[in-house]
Design a protein around this motif. Sequence first.
Motif, mmCIF file in Angstrom:
data_model
loop_
_atom_site.group_PDB
_atom_site.id
_atom_site.type_symbol
_atom_site.label_atom_id
_atom_site.label_comp_id
_atom_site.label_asym_id
_atom_site.label_seq_id
_atom_site.Cartn_x
_atom_site.Cartn_y
_atom_site.Cartn_z
ATOM 1 N N GLY A 66 0.943 -1.303 -0.015
ATOM 2 C CA GLY A 66 -0.095 -0.074 0.121
ATOM 3 C C GLY A 66 0.669 1.316 0.062
ATOM 4 O O GLY A 66 0.445 2.264 0.623
ATOM 5 N N LYS A 67 1.986 1.138 -0.679
ATOM 6 C CA LYS A 67 2.949 2.318 -0.892
ATOM 7 C C LYS A 67 2.206 3.653 -1.359
ATOM 8 O O LYS A 67 2.505 4.807 -0.993
ATOM 9 C CB LYS A 67 3.963 2.138 -1.427
ATOM 10 N N PHE A 68 1.183 3.512 -2.012
ATOM 11 C CA PHE A 68 0.363 4.576 -2.904
ATOM 12 C C PHE A 68 -0.517 5.298 -1.773
ATOM 13 O O PHE A 68 -1.082 6.321 -2.279
ATOM 14 C CB PHE A 68 -0.265 3.791 -4.094
ATOM 15 N N ILE A 69 -0.639 4.716 -0.599
ATOM 16 C CA ILE A 69 -1.340 5.493 0.237
ATOM 17 C C ILE A 69 -1.124 6.809 0.563
ATOM 18 O O ILE A 69 -1.789 7.662 0.760
ATOM 19 C CB ILE A 69 -1.525 4.703 1.739
ATOM 20 N N GLU A 70 0.276 7.191 0.573
ATOM 21 C CA GLU A 70 0.667 8.492 0.923
ATOM 22 C C GLU A 70 0.441 9.466 -0.026
ATOM 23 O O GLU A 70 0.425 10.502 0.329
ATOM 24 C CB GLU A 70 2.131 8.366 1.053
ATOM 25 N N ASP A 71 0.116 9.146 -1.288
ATOM 26 C CA ASP A 71 -0.522 9.769 -2.484
ATOM 27 C C ASP A 71 -1.882 10.172 -2.572
ATOM 28 O O ASP A 71 -2.642 11.044 -3.516
ATOM 29 C CB ASP A 71 -0.079 9.386 -3.705
ATOM 30 N N ALA A 72 -2.681 9.502 -1.536
ATOM 31 C CA ALA A 72 -4.010 9.692 -1.561
ATOM 32 C C ALA A 72 -4.431 11.055 -1.092
ATOM 33 O O ALA A 72 -3.634 11.475 -0.167
ATOM 34 C CB ALA A 72 -4.822 8.679 -0.935
ATOM 35 N N GLN A 73 -5.754 11.507 -1.095
ATOM 36 C CA GLN A 73 -6.419 12.572 -0.472
ATOM 37 C C GLN A 73 -6.803 12.362 0.972
ATOM 38 O O GLN A 73 -6.779 12.973 1.708
ATOM 39 C CB GLN A 73 -7.415 13.376 -1.196
#
Length: 172
Positions: free
Chosen positions: A71-78
Amino acid sequence: MYLGPNLGLTILKTRHSIRKYKEDPIEEKIIKEALECAHLAPSARNEQPWLFGVVKEKETLKQIADLTDHGKFIEDAQVCFAVFGKRDAKYYLEDCSAATTQLILGLWAYGVGSCWVAGEKKEYAEAVRELLGVPEDYTLVSLLPAGYPMDVKIAGKKVLDDIVFEGQYSSE
């Protein structure tokens, strides 16, 4: 209230996992509506053993992303929703999974994409619970990062006839 088949089916059939998000903020109204959808999910014995976290702070999003394995992409979520289930509820996993699904669909109804990141049985589940200050009698079921899609890539799906059987299964 029946809205006819087109709207509901369009939402169900077009939803896909989104892992790349625009920087556009999500209106509070949309977040509240999606949470309302999750809160209205079916629940065994109407126990409703869930607790929903809403994380918007960039530093906390990064901390959660760093804890996960996929879930590394979590940091790019709003925003990232964290769905927790009450450990002693017999059907917390099923109930919280239904709530997560309805949260996903509630967001997609507004064009907000998301991607279910596992929480149940993951090594980082306790660390996320502790990071968010959730009481010990709850366990992480799912993480749901969300945002407006940067792009939508539609994955191929199996042919329906290959995955459905009627009556009793036969390999022929």
